[in-house]
Design an enzyme around this catalytic site. Structure first.
Site, PDB file in Angstrom:
ATOM      1  N   GLU A 116       0.826  -1.221   0.000  1.00  0.00           N
ATOM      2  CA  GLU A 116       0.000   0.000   0.000  1.00  0.00           C
ATOM      3  C   GLU A 116       0.855   1.265   0.000  1.00  0.00           C
ATOM      4  O   GLU A 116       0.379   2.349   0.357  1.00  0.00           O
ATOM      5  CB  GLU A 116      -0.960   0.008   1.206  1.00  0.00           C
ATOM      6  CG  GLU A 116      -1.859  -1.198   1.337  1.00  0.00           C
ATOM      7  CD  GLU A 116      -2.878  -1.361   0.205  1.00  0.00           C
ATOM      8  OE1 GLU A 116      -2.892  -0.531  -0.716  1.00  0.00           O
ATOM      9  OE2 GLU A 116      -3.644  -2.334   0.253  1.00  0.00           O
ATOM     10  N   HIS A 139      -2.840   2.395   8.278  1.00  0.00           N
ATOM     11  CA  HIS A 139      -3.933   1.610   7.705  1.00  0.00           C
ATOM     12  C   HIS A 139      -4.100   0.332   8.522  1.00  0.00           C
ATOM     13  O   HIS A 139      -3.107  -0.291   8.912  1.00  0.00           O
ATOM     14  CB  HIS A 139      -3.606   1.269   6.253  1.00  0.00           C
ATOM     15  CG  HIS A 139      -4.470   0.191   5.664  1.00  0.00           C
ATOM     16  ND1 HIS A 139      -5.840   0.323   5.565  1.00  0.00           N
ATOM     17  CD2 HIS A 139      -4.169  -1.032   5.161  1.00  0.00           C
ATOM     18  CE1 HIS A 139      -6.340  -0.780   5.016  1.00  0.00           C
ATOM     19  NE2 HIS A 139      -5.352  -1.620   4.770  1.00  0.00           N
ATOM     20  N   HIS A 141      -7.374  -2.919   9.825  1.00  0.00           N
ATOM     21  CA  HIS A 141      -8.636  -3.604   9.522  1.00  0.00           C
ATOM     22  C   HIS A 141      -9.485  -3.776  10.788  1.00  0.00           C
ATOM     23  O   HIS A 141      -9.734  -4.909  11.208  1.00  0.00           O
ATOM     24  CB  HIS A 141      -8.349  -4.987   8.921  1.00  0.00           C
ATOM     25  CG  HIS A 141      -7.463  -4.987   7.703  1.00  0.00           C
ATOM     26  ND1 HIS A 141      -6.795  -6.118   7.268  1.00  0.00           N
ATOM     27  CD2 HIS A 141      -7.156  -4.007   6.815  1.00  0.00           C
ATOM     28  CE1 HIS A 141      -6.106  -5.830   6.170  1.00  0.00           C
ATOM     29  NE2 HIS A 141      -6.290  -4.559   5.877  1.00  0.00           N
ATOM     30  N   GLU A 169     -17.494  12.079  22.506  1.00  0.00           N
ATOM     31  CA  GLU A 169     -16.210  12.709  22.140  1.00  0.00           C
ATOM     32  C   GLU A 169     -15.865  12.622  20.644  1.00  0.00           C
ATOM     33  O   GLU A 169     -14.899  13.243  20.214  1.00  0.00           O
ATOM     34  CB  GLU A 169     -15.080  12.060  22.940  1.00  0.00           C
ATOM     35  CG  GLU A 169     -15.332  12.088  24.431  1.00  0.00           C
ATOM     36  CD  GLU A 169     -14.378  13.003  25.188  1.00  0.00           C
ATOM     37  OE1 GLU A 169     -13.177  12.859  24.968  1.00  0.00           O
ATOM     38  OE2 GLU A 169     -14.852  13.833  25.982  1.00  0.00           O
ATOM     39  N   HIS A 210     -12.986  -3.381   3.672  1.00  0.00           N
ATOM     40  CA  HIS A 210     -11.538  -3.631   3.796  1.00  0.00           C
ATOM     41  C   HIS A 210     -10.961  -3.085   5.102  1.00  0.00           C
ATOM     42  O   HIS A 210     -10.390  -3.845   5.890  1.00  0.00           O
ATOM     43  CB  HIS A 210     -10.798  -3.027   2.582  1.00  0.00           C
ATOM     44  CG  HIS A 210      -9.325  -3.279   2.584  1.00  0.00           C
ATOM     45  ND1 HIS A 210      -8.615  -3.630   1.464  1.00  0.00           N
ATOM     46  CD2 HIS A 210      -8.403  -3.222   3.582  1.00  0.00           C
ATOM     47  CE1 HIS A 210      -7.336  -3.800   1.771  1.00  0.00           C
ATOM     48  NE2 HIS A 210      -7.190  -3.549   3.054  1.00  0.00           N
TER      49      HIS A 210
HETATM   50  P1  13P Z   1       0.954  -5.402   3.123  1.00  0.00           P
HETATM   51  O1  13P Z   1       1.347  -6.694   3.825  1.00  0.00           O
HETATM   52  O2  13P Z   1       1.523  -5.331   1.739  1.00  0.00           O
HETATM   53  O3  13P Z   1       1.287  -4.196   3.964  1.00  0.00           O
HETATM   54  O4  13P Z   1      -0.613  -5.428   2.907  1.00  0.00           O
HETATM   55  C1  13P Z   1      -1.497  -5.521   3.986  1.00  0.00           C
HETATM   56  C2  13P Z   1      -2.784  -4.840   3.742  1.00  0.00           C
HETATM   57  O5  13P Z   1      -3.468  -4.486   4.680  1.00  0.00           O
HETATM   58  C3  13P Z   1      -3.215  -4.574   2.357  1.00  0.00           C
HETATM   59  O6  13P Z   1      -4.263  -3.665   2.319  1.00  0.00           O
HETATM   60 ZN    ZN Z   2      -5.450  -3.649   4.205  1.00  0.00          ZN
END
Ligand code: 13P
Ligand code: ZN
Length: 270
Positions: A116, A139, A141, A169, A210
């Site tokens: 990413e 980033h 999940h 908050e 995602h």
């Molecule tokens: P990477 O292992 O390449 O960082 O990918 C993980 C991920 O969350 C892809 O969106």
């Molecule tokens: Zn991801």
């Protein structure tokens, strides 16, 4: 030359990704983090002219030419960063064209930066035009934010208003709201460009089905931003199927704006 593993930025990075893993936001290799470093900050821990490898970025980001980033590796598990930071993290400098990353430390098993990287670099460039103090793109999940993208409208105003209504908050922590991208193929320049576009108006960008992107001036602030949005999403997922009896009204949200000196995103409150 000082030991890079003792550098405050390294210690903070390791602590943060470990905490992200403990929060359940980063299963397997899920998630990635990049931290912009000042040259002077990084230089004290690096060999002079010590480029280990040059790795094509696969896109061009001339705005960030010459800038240094500590970044997580592709396919690497956040769980393992604390035990082998030099394998799972890398310190790179974008070259003068902004098209290649020069590896200065890390990725010792021959690995490279996250898949990413386009979304990270383009988001850094976008946020820096709005806030010159921005240093972090994160980033991950988180389960509840992700779950919400299956059952809630993806309209950004509606999505943001729902989160603001879940915890008092929230509007204080993210008055600029949450932007939302539809499902897109990850790891591409296209999703990078789209994410950076969304970063022009908010520090949180949801990738539907995602995960989420956050940006901020340091690792703590960015972690806290995602933590707060994820807590709100958790409450939403606990109550969404129940009859709603009470909520935080727009009048009350306006009171929070006044009390904490923040301005809600234009047009998001009645
Ligand atoms: P990477 O292992 O390449 O960082 O990918 C993980 C991920 O969350 C892809 O969106
Ligand atoms: Zn991801």
């Amino acid at each position: 030359m000082k030991d890079i593993l003792t550098a405050p930025f390294m210690v903070e990075m390791i602590r943060t990704v470990t905490e992200m893993y403990r929060h359940g936001w980063d299963e397997r290799n899920g998630g990635n983090v990049s931290l912009l470093l000042d040259k002077s900050e990084a230089d004290a821990y690096l060999e002079e002219n010590g480029v280990i490898r040059t790795i094509p970025a696969g896109f061009s980001c001339p705005e960030l030419a010459g800038r240094y980033f500590l970044v997580t590796g592709t396919g690497k598990y956040f769980k393992n960063v604390q035990y082998a930071p030099d394998v799972n993290l890398g310190l790179v400098r974008l070259d003068d064209t902004g098209e290649n990353a020069e590896l200065l430390w890390g990725f010792t098993d021959g690995g490279k930066f996250t898949s990413e990287f386009p979304a990270h670099m383009m988001s850094h460039a976008a946020r820096l035009t709005i806030d010159p103090h921005n240093r972090v793109v994160m980033h991950c999940h988180p389960a509840n934010l992700l779950a919400m993208t299956y059952v809630h409208s993806l309209d950004e105003r509606e999505f943001t208003r729902t989160l603001w209504q879940m915890c008092t908050e929230c509007i204080v922590v993210f008055p600029d709201g949450v932007n939302v991208l539809p499902w897109m193929l990850c790891g591409t320049s296209e999703i990078g460009i789209a994410t950076a576009g969304k970063m022009q108006t908010a520090r949180l960008v949801v990738w539907s089905q995602h995960g989420i992107y956050g940006a901020g001036k340091d690792l703590d602030e960015t972690f806290g931003l995602i933590e707060t949005a994820e807590k709100a999403a958790e409450i939403y997922m606990k109550i969404a199927h129940l009859p709603l009896v009470n909520t935080i009204t727009d009048e009350q949200l306006h009171l929070l704006e006044e009390r904490f000196g923040v301005r809600a995103r234009e047009g998001y409150l009645h």
